[in-house]
Motif scaffolding. Structure first.
Motif, PDB file in Angstrom:
ATOM      1  N   ILE A  17       0.833  -1.202   0.000  1.00 55.92           N
ATOM      2  CA  ILE A  17       0.000   0.000   0.000  1.00 55.92           C
ATOM      3  C   ILE A  17       0.868   1.253   0.000  1.00 55.92           C
ATOM      4  N   TYR A  18       1.891   1.249   0.832  1.00 54.45           N
ATOM      5  CA  TYR A  18       2.788   2.406   0.934  1.00 54.45           C
ATOM      6  C   TYR A  18       3.446   2.701  -0.413  1.00 54.45           C
ATOM      7  N   LEU A  19       3.976   1.677  -1.047  1.00 55.99           N
ATOM      8  CA  LEU A  19       4.639   1.880  -2.337  1.00 55.99           C
ATOM      9  C   LEU A  19       3.638   2.323  -3.405  1.00 55.99           C
ATOM     10  N   THR A  20       2.429   1.782  -3.330  1.00 53.97           N
ATOM     11  CA  THR A  20       1.391   2.197  -4.276  1.00 53.97           C
ATOM     12  C   THR A  20       1.070   3.671  -4.114  1.00 53.97           C
ATOM     13  N   LYS A  21       0.888   4.102  -2.874  1.00 54.63           N
ATOM     14  CA  LYS A  21       0.566   5.513  -2.629  1.00 54.63           C
ATOM     15  C   LYS A  21       1.728   6.439  -2.968  1.00 54.63           C
ATOM     16  N   LYS A  22       2.954   5.933  -2.849  1.00 53.06           N
ATOM     17  CA  LYS A  22       4.119   6.737  -3.224  1.00 53.06           C
ATOM     18  C   LYS A  22       4.308   6.792  -4.739  1.00 53.06           C
ATOM     19  N   GLY A  23       3.503   6.028  -5.490  1.00 46.48           N
ATOM     20  CA  GLY A  23       3.627   6.014  -6.949  1.00 46.48           C
ATOM     21  C   GLY A  23       4.817   5.215  -7.443  1.00 46.48           C
ATOM     22  N   TYR A  24       5.351   4.333  -6.571  1.00 45.98           N
ATOM     23  CA  TYR A  24       6.563   3.614  -6.967  1.00 45.98           C
ATOM     24  C   TYR A  24       6.335   2.721  -8.191  1.00 45.98           C
ATOM     25  N   PHE A  25       5.236   1.980  -8.217  1.00 46.36           N
ATOM     26  CA  PHE A  25       5.038   0.997  -9.274  1.00 46.36           C
ATOM     27  C   PHE A  25       4.748   1.617 -10.639  1.00 46.36           C
ATOM     28  N   ASN A  26       4.337   2.869 -10.653  1.00 42.66           N
ATOM     29  CA  ASN A  26       4.022   3.517 -11.924  1.00 42.66           C
ATOM     30  C   ASN A  26       5.264   3.577 -12.819  1.00 42.66           C
ATOM     31  N   ASN A  27       5.109   3.088 -14.030  1.00 46.05           N
ATOM     32  CA  ASN A  27       6.175   3.081 -15.041  1.00 46.05           C
ATOM     33  C   ASN A  27       7.272   2.054 -14.751  1.00 46.05           C
ATOM     34  N   THR A  28       6.978   1.095 -13.866  1.00 47.35           N
ATOM     35  CA  THR A  28       7.859  -0.074 -13.761  1.00 47.35           C
ATOM     36  C   THR A  28       7.355  -1.119 -14.752  1.00 47.35           C
ATOM     37  N   MET A  29       7.915  -2.319 -14.722  1.00 49.54           N
ATOM     38  CA  MET A  29       7.584  -3.325 -15.731  1.00 49.54           C
ATOM     39  C   MET A  29       7.352  -4.698 -15.103  1.00 49.54           C
ATOM     40  N   GLU A  70      -3.053   1.738  -8.168  1.00 54.05           N
ATOM     41  CA  GLU A  70      -3.859   2.661  -7.371  1.00 54.05           C
ATOM     42  C   GLU A  70      -4.778   1.906  -6.421  1.00 54.05           C
ATOM     43  N   ILE A  71      -5.062   2.517  -5.286  1.00 48.45           N
ATOM     44  CA  ILE A  71      -5.981   1.945  -4.303  1.00 48.45           C
ATOM     45  C   ILE A  71      -7.402   2.130  -4.801  1.00 48.45           C
ATOM     46  N   VAL A  72      -8.190   1.068  -4.730  1.00 45.64           N
ATOM     47  CA  VAL A  72      -9.607   1.148  -5.146  1.00 45.64           C
ATOM     48  C   VAL A  72     -10.476   0.584  -4.027  1.00 45.64           C
ATOM     49  N   LYS A  91      16.192   5.171 -15.097  1.00 41.67           N
ATOM     50  CA  LYS A  91      16.683   6.019 -14.015  1.00 41.67           C
ATOM     51  C   LYS A  91      15.571   6.398 -13.046  1.00 41.67           C
ATOM     52  N   GLU A  92      14.364   6.526 -13.554  1.00 41.56           N
ATOM     53  CA  GLU A  92      13.228   6.931 -12.709  1.00 41.56           C
ATOM     54  C   GLU A  92      13.010   5.936 -11.571  1.00 41.56           C
ATOM     55  N   THR A  93      13.046   4.651 -11.895  1.00 38.11           N
ATOM     56  CA  THR A  93      12.821   3.628 -10.876  1.00 38.11           C
ATOM     57  C   THR A  93      13.954   3.607  -9.857  1.00 38.11           C
ATOM     58  N   ALA A  94      15.183   3.732 -10.350  1.00 36.25           N
ATOM     59  CA  ALA A  94      16.331   3.773  -9.435  1.00 36.25           C
ATOM     60  C   ALA A  94      16.240   4.967  -8.498  1.00 36.25           C
ATOM     61  N   GLN A  95      15.807   6.109  -9.026  1.00 30.71           N
ATOM     62  CA  GLN A  95      15.666   7.311  -8.212  1.00 30.71           C
ATOM     63  C   GLN A  95      14.577   7.136  -7.160  1.00 30.71           C
ATOM     64  N   LYS A  96      13.462   6.510  -7.528  1.00 33.78           N
ATOM     65  CA  LYS A  96      12.384   6.261  -6.565  1.00 33.78           C
ATOM     66  C   LYS A  96      12.880   5.378  -5.421  1.00 33.78           C
ATOM     67  N   ARG A  97      13.660   4.362  -5.751  1.00 30.60           N
ATOM     68  CA  ARG A  97      14.174   3.472  -4.710  1.00 30.60           C
ATOM     69  C   ARG A  97      15.105   4.220  -3.757  1.00 30.60           C
ATOM     70  N   ARG A  98      15.937   5.083  -4.320  1.00 28.38           N
ATOM     71  CA  ARG A  98      16.831   5.866  -3.460  1.00 28.38           C
ATOM     72  C   ARG A  98      16.034   6.749  -2.510  1.00 28.38           C
ATOM     73  N   PRO A 129      11.252  -5.770  -1.086  1.00 34.80           N
ATOM     74  CA  PRO A 129       9.959  -5.087  -0.959  1.00 34.80           C
ATOM     75  C   PRO A 129       9.442  -4.438  -2.235  1.00 34.80           C
ATOM     76  N   TYR A 130      10.317  -4.229  -3.206  1.00 29.97           N
ATOM     77  CA  TYR A 130       9.912  -3.482  -4.395  1.00 29.97           C
ATOM     78  C   TYR A 130       9.334  -4.359  -5.500  1.00 29.97           C
ATOM     79  N   GLU A 131       9.424  -5.660  -5.373  1.00 33.28           N
ATOM     80  CA  GLU A 131       8.959  -6.539  -6.434  1.00 33.28           C
ATOM     81  C   GLU A 131       7.896  -7.504  -5.918  1.00 33.28           C
ATOM     82  N   PHE A 132       7.150  -8.077  -6.831  1.00 35.35           N
ATOM     83  CA  PHE A 132       6.122  -9.048  -6.481  1.00 35.35           C
ATOM     84  C   PHE A 132       5.977 -10.025  -7.646  1.00 35.35           C
ATOM     85  N   PHE A 133       5.395 -11.171  -7.355  1.00 35.99           N
ATOM     86  CA  PHE A 133       5.086 -12.088  -8.450  1.00 35.99           C
ATOM     87  C   PHE A 133       3.683 -12.639  -8.267  1.00 35.99           C
TER      88      PHE A 133
END
Length: 242
Positions: free
Chosen positions: A108-120, A239-241, A138-145, A183-187
């Motif tokens: 939920i936290y990562l979703t609200k932070k917009g982390y997953f947006n534009n990942t693959m 996004e949270i629904v 670079k965007e994803t690496a920057q979000k993780r930092r 924490p940043y990945e899921f399957f």
């Protein structure tokens, strides 16, 4: 009074006058020095205050030391939560389990932070899983930092199994004998009826309740020898629904 006495008197007066002037000058210099010290003290105080303000404004970053406490408090009062994941091949909805608190709170936290947006979905294993949450940009690496570097403890004793449609969290690639989760990945499992050999090693924290056909479509995409899709499969938005 003789001329000689007058000369002595004049010399004495000149000496006394010079001494008075020197005393006044020294006194004045000391006052200036104190004033300068006072100004420096005030300046130092202002600088210290500014430093505190800057410190207070520094963004929060998760670490190995604070992540568990943070998510323990973050998950309190979180309702049963559904997350809609919109991809370049369609969307699906995941319902998160309430009694897997750290993994639920993290997602939920990562979703609200917009982390997953534009990942693959960067790993697709035919008739087994699709894995997402990473990207070589670079965007994803920057979000993780900005979010921080941390791992999550496994939570495999809640009775959940890796049925088809289960969303679970991979373990870190780091030296990781305790199978701490990345924490940043899921399957998501696509095997019918499931991939039960994963039970006990990974933490299921939710399930797909809508759009499993999209998950299957992603799993059917052509891949290279390293299971990376031949054509990028983007997570456009998470996004949270209700």
């Amino acid at each position: 009074m003789s001329i000689q006495k007058l000369k002595y008197t004049a010399i004495i007066l000149l000496i006394l006058l010079a001494a008075c002037r020197e005393s006044t000058k020294t006194s004045g210099e000391q006052s200036i020095t104190v004033e300068k010290d006072s100004v420096l003290t005030k300046t130092s105080a202002v600088q210290a205050t500014d430093s505190v303000k800057i410190s207070e404004q520094e963004p929060f970053v998760l670490t190995e030391e604070n992540a568990i406490d943070f998510f323990f408090n973050y998950q309190k009062g979180l309702p049963t939560t559904k997350v809609k994941v919109t991809t370049s091949l369609g969307s699906f909805i995941v319902e998160l389990y309430d009694n897997v608190p750290y993994h639920k709170a993290n997602f939920i936290y990562l979703t609200k932070k917009g982390y997953f947006n534009n990942t693959m979905f960067h790993r697709v294993v035919k008739d087994f899983i699709i894995q997402g949450g990473n990207a070589d940009n670079k965007e994803t690496a920057q979000k993780r930092r900005e979010i921080g570097r941390y791992l999550l403890p496994p939570d495999t004793r809640k009775g959940y199994r890796h049925h088809r449609g289960t969303i679970s969290m991979p373990s870190s690639e780091m030296d990781n004998p305790h199978m701490l989760a990345s924490p940043y990945e899921f399957f998501i499992v696509v095997t019918k009826p499931g991939s039960y050999h994963l039970d006990g090693n990974y933490t299921p924290f939710g399930r797909v309740i809508e759009g499993m056909d999209v998950v299957d479509l992603i799993n059917q995409q052509p891949v290279d020898d390293g299971d990376w899709p031949s054509k990028n499969i983007y997570i456009r938005k998470a996004e949270i629904v209700k």
